[in-house]
Design a protein around this motif. Structure first.
Motif, PDB file in Angstrom:
ATOM      1  N   ASP A  78       0.841  -1.213  -0.011  1.00  0.00           N
ATOM      2  CA  ASP A  78       0.081  -0.261  -0.095  1.00  0.00           C
ATOM      3  C   ASP A  78       0.938   1.194  -0.076  1.00  0.00           C
ATOM      4  O   ASP A  78       0.570   2.198  -0.663  1.00  0.00           O
ATOM      5  N   HIS A 106       2.311   1.873  -3.372  1.00  0.00           N
ATOM      6  CA  HIS A 106       1.377   2.528  -4.440  1.00  0.00           C
ATOM      7  C   HIS A 106       1.317   4.104  -3.859  1.00  0.00           C
ATOM      8  O   HIS A 106       1.458   4.721  -5.187  1.00  0.00           O
ATOM      9  N   ARG A 107       1.309   4.389  -2.673  1.00  0.00           N
ATOM     10  CA  ARG A 107       1.165   5.677  -2.369  1.00  0.00           C
ATOM     11  C   ARG A 107       2.405   6.619  -3.104  1.00  0.00           C
ATOM     12  O   ARG A 107       2.562   7.634  -3.188  1.00  0.00           O
ATOM     13  N   ALA A 154       2.727   6.948  -6.643  1.00  0.00           N
ATOM     14  CA  ALA A 154       1.639   7.786  -7.337  1.00  0.00           C
ATOM     15  C   ALA A 154       2.042   8.961  -8.128  1.00  0.00           C
ATOM     16  O   ALA A 154       1.622   9.215  -9.212  1.00  0.00           O
TER      17      ALA A 154
END
Length: 104
Positions: A88, A91-92, A95
C-alpha cells in the motif's frame, strides 16, 4: 631481528568470523537497497537520484529500516508476498511518478 613469515601476516588480515558475518550482512543489505532503487526507477519511473529517498520515506511510513523495505520491494517485483503496509505504501509512494499505470 625476527621478521614474521608472509603467511602469518596475510592470515592476520582476515576478519574474525563475527566481523566477516557482519560485513556479509551489510553488503547484502546494501545490494538489496541498490537493486530496489533500480526497481523503483523502472516501476515509477522514479529518477535514480530520488529512488533512495523514496525507499527512506516508505520505510518511515511503515516503520521499517531501508534494507527491510528494499527486500520487501524486491519480493513485490518478483511476484512474491510482502506486507500489505509495504505494498500500500509503495502504491502511494509511486503515485506522483505514474501516469495511471497499474503497479506490477
Amino acid at each position: 631481528m625476527h621478521v614474521p613469515r608472509l603467511e602469518s601476516r596475510v592470515l592476520s588480515l582476515r576478519p574474525a568470523p563475527s566481523e566477516d558475518a557482519q560485513l556479509r550482512r551489510a553488503l547484502a543489505a546494501q545490494s538489496a537497497v541498490h537493486m530496489a532503487e533500480g526497481a523503483l526507477a523502472v516501476l515509477g519511473p522514479v529518477p535514480l537520484a530520488e529512488a533512495r529517498q523514496v525507499l527512506v520515506g516508505l520505510g518511515r511510513a511503515v516503520g521499517m529500516d531501508v534494507a527491510t523495505v528494499a527486500e520487501h520491494l524486491l519480493n513485490v517485483v518478483q511476484g512474491l508476498d510482502a506486507p500489505v503496509a509495504v505494498t500500500d505504501g509503495l502504491h502511494r509512494a509511486l503515485a506522483p511518478y505514474r501516469r495511471d499505470e497499474p503497479l506490477v
